[in-house]
Design a protein around this motif. Structure first.
Motif: not given
Length: 749
Positions: A271-272, A303-306, A311-313, A317-318
């Motif tokens: 997930v990371v 919500s999951l895409s947000d 995490m991608l950026k 808040a990740a």
């Protein structure tokens, strides 16, 4: 800079509210620019050239053309819309051109007044002209479908047009000022068109949105196609735009299977370690789930895409644990949709928030209003109504993007009309009949003008029966509050969280310094005590000021309308309004956030001086712990009843914590096939869990140890999916155990 160019730039800058600045850059950059601007304010200078302005700061210079910040540049190494450009924009808008904006506003007001005066003396009306709001719509409708397809791509266009063609209700509104805006309130997205004369396909590049960059084109396309559909245009792909794709739409079963595969793949890869393609797939499946009648799945995938985007950026808040929890919850919900009998399918599928059903005429009684501010950047006001015939609560809400200068909750309370029948102030304390009422599954009343108010008058609450939603015994309240805890896949309706408490005695008030809360003790008929609490936040400042000043005896308070919120340490009880025996008109309800002036007498100044003289002008403060401990006599008895964690053996708590650490670590690093050492740890943990009676959790964890690929390859897709699937189920069961132990709930976005 000549007058025409200067006027164009002033008009453009006036349209840039905070949400527009965020759309140009991002929230973090805008906040940093505002903070830097406060420090550099005295050092900024502006020099006007023929076709642009030079805005100079202490160590930077911005070239601001007539076309505004989108075409501006600076002398720094950064590219795009930089912090310096945002600072220069805010300075020009709020400082340099402040007088020009004020004069323009006055001129508009005078023009409107003159126009109103002339309408009475003109023998014939003037020919219809395009208004300021219609001009942007006309230009946007002029963008050809071919140009949209070329700009956004066939796949994205097809996703959006298919969603619109499916008949899914998409809630949006059009705002004229300060910039022409199409706002999607459910998804917290705004698409804006700044003042410009551009037309045709070039207009596509000038549209801005508050959506993440990877979703920008999708939301712009959505806005344009909704406008075209509203004019009766067919927005589906046609043969002369792109080659027509002949295929049958995917069924609900196919969408569920694709969602499961995507979730297991996310956990299997870690997930990371997300990818940009993953965000696009989540968005696509979210749209598809909505189109086949699965709003709960759609909202969870959104919500999951947000979260994955954070995490991608590498955003602060990740949160990998949050991503895992959302994945596991959604995966188990999908399993339930596959296996549930037909009568349970609607519970798991959910209903869209935008779906309003006609309820006919309803008798409603206003019992309060309160302001709120969401974490997603919206602020608003909600009015609470009670239906005496059905003993149910309903709400009406109005909201805007936080920081919008034209929206203030206090102003909305006094001036906003509800169904054209009266202000929030009036209807929040009146009984009336709502004709042609429309209600969604969350108990929210539609703001549609098709509904109307009749026979509005002040209501006497002395004879009103709230049924099982009124409590004068806190033990009964504890039992009701326990049913509000969302355990597993159950969802509690928002309107069920409202209640009316009738205290036997009003106790002391104090401020909890440790938890930063205002607390007011109230006692029931048996002498049991609980606390009304409000978190110390900007939106609650006026409410806390009211609670500090109100005198229960003097104001003849009979009951308090509250909202119950489940938390780890028990049930939080937040006051909304007080009910009393009012003798004057509009005097039966005291809204704590707005009615401070109604409890201040002409002698308040004298009383305040006497309080200071005798040292009674300061409220008591305390420092309490976050959760209950044996021997703490000062804690709410309700909180003690709601929290079961204190009775859990420490050995079992450590066992669940160990299992949680192992599951989270596997999900973060990715899991294909377990190694021999991992298998040993999993099997040892399985034996310990089984010995404690946690059979389901032990079985799901142990199943991971027996997942082997057919050819012995550790990267075989079938083995990866099996391990990931059992990992998701184990994560869900762990969360379920903690929900039961702590009385908390996994929030569903």
């Amino acid at each position: 800079m000549d007058k025409s160019k200067r006027d164009n730039l002033v008009a453009l800058l006036r349209s840039l509210d905070e949400s527009a600045l965020v759309a140009l850059a991002n929230k973090g950059l805008v906040r940093r620019a505002m903070k830097d601007l406060e420090k550099e304010l005295d050092q900024i200078q502006v020099e006007e050239k023929d076709d642009h302005l030079l805005v100079r700061g202490p160590d930077w210079c911005v070239i601001m053309p007539e076309s505004g910040p989108m075409k501006a540049s600076d002398d720094t190494r950064a590219s795009g819309i930089t912090r310096q450009i945002i600072s220069a924009t805010i300075y020009l808008r709020d400082r340099y051109f402040a007088d020009d904006s004020a004069q323009a506003t006055d001129a508009e007001a005078e023009s409107e007044a003159d126009s109103d005066a002339e309408t009475d003396i003109k023998p014939e009306p003037e020919p219809a002209t395009v208004s300021h709001m219609q001009a942007p719509v006309t230009r946007l409708l002029g963008v050809e479908v071919n140009d949209i397809v070329k700009w956004t791509g066939k796949n994205i266009y097809r996703e959006v047009s298919d969603l619109i063609d499916s008949g899914t209700v998409i809630e949006y509104e059009i705002l004229e000022a300060p910039a022409f805006t199409i706002r999607f309130s459910r998804d917290d997205v705004e698409v804006k068109l700044l003042p410009t004369e551009t037309v045709g396909k070039k207009l596509l590049e000038e549209l801005i949105s508050t959506a993440p960059k990877s979703f920008h084109k999708r939301w712009v396309t959505m806005a344009l196609l909704l406008l075209k559909q509203g004019q009766g245009e067919n927005v589906s792909l046609v043969e002369d735009a792109v080659e027509k794709v002949v295929s049958s739409p995917r069924s609900r079963e196919q969408i569920v299977a694709e969602c499961k595969a995507l979730l297991t793949g996310l956990v299997a890869n870690g997930v990371v370690h997300p990818s940009e393609m993953l965000i696009e797939k989540l968005f696509s499946l979210s749209v598809s789930a909505s189109s086949v009648g699965l709003p709960r799945v759609s909202n969870l995938l959104k919500s999951l895409s947000d979260e994955v985007s954070h995490m991608l950026k590498r955003d602060v808040a990740a949160d990998s644990e949050r991503i895992l929890n959302l994945c596991s919850y959604t995966y188990v919900l999908l399993l339930a949709l596959e296996s549930a009998p037909p009568e349970k399918q609607p519970d798991y599928a959910g209903r869209a928030r935008t779906q309003y059903d006609l309820k006919g005429d309803m008798k409603l009684i206003g019992i309060g209003a309160y302001p709120w501010k969401s974490g997603s950047g919206y602020e608003g006001i909600t009015v609470l109504f009670f239906a005496p015939e059905t003993k149910q609560f309903y709400t009406w809400s109005n909201s805007r993007t936080a920081g919008t200068t034209r929206f203030k909750a206090a102003n909305s309370y006094l001036s906003d009309l509800i169904w054209s029948g009266g202000s929030v102030f009036r209807l929040s304390r009146s009984g009336f009949t709502l004709r042609q009422a429309r209600v969604n599954s969350f108990g929210r009343l539609s703001v549609s003008n098709k509904s109307s108010v009749e026979d509005a008058e002040q209501y006497n609450f002395e004879s009103l029966d709230f049924g099982d939603r009124a409590f004068d015994n806190w033990t009964a309240l504890s039992g009701y509050a326990d049913r509000l805890v969302s355990r597993g896949l159950t969802v509690v309706a928002p309107q069920d969280r409202y209640a009316v408490l009738c205290p036997e005695k009003w106790g002391e008030k104090f401020f909890d310094e440790m938890q930063q809360k205002f607390c007011w003790q109230i006692l029931d008929v048996q002498g049991m005590s609980i606390h009304l609490t409000l978190d110390w936040q900007s939106v609650n400042e006026e409410s806390i000021k009211f609670l500090e000043a109100v005198n229960p005896k003097k104001e003849k308070l009979r009951a308090v309308v509250v909202r119950l919120d489940t938390r780890e340490a028990g049930i939080s009880i937040e006051p909304i309004a007080f009910l009393r025996d009012g003798e004057k008109e509009n005097d039966t309800v005291l809204n704590i956030a707005f009615d401070f002036d109604r409890i201040i007498s002409v002698q308040s100044g004298l009383l305040e001086r006497l309080r200071k003289k005798f040292g009674r002008d300061k409220i008591a403060t305390r420092m309490t712990i976050a959760g209950p401990r044996p021997g703490d006599d000062d804690l709410d008895e309700l909180a003690l009843q709601q929290t079961g964690g204190a009775m859990l053996p420490s050995s079992l708590r450590r066992l669940l914590e160990d299992a949680g650490v192992m599951v989270t670590h596997m999900a973060e690093s990715g899991v294909f096939i377990l190694s021999d050492s991992q298998k040993q740890k999993v099997l040892a943990l399985k034996a310990r869990l089984a010995a404690c009676g946690l059979a389901a959790l032990a079985q799901s964890l142990g199943a991971m140890a027996f997942c082997e690929s057919a050819d012995g390859n550790n990267r075989d897709d079938s083995g990866r999916s099996s391990v990931a699937a059992n990992l998701l189920i184990s994560s869900y069961l762990l969360n379920l155990h903690w929900q039961v132990i702590n009385g908390g709930a996994l929030n569903e976005a």
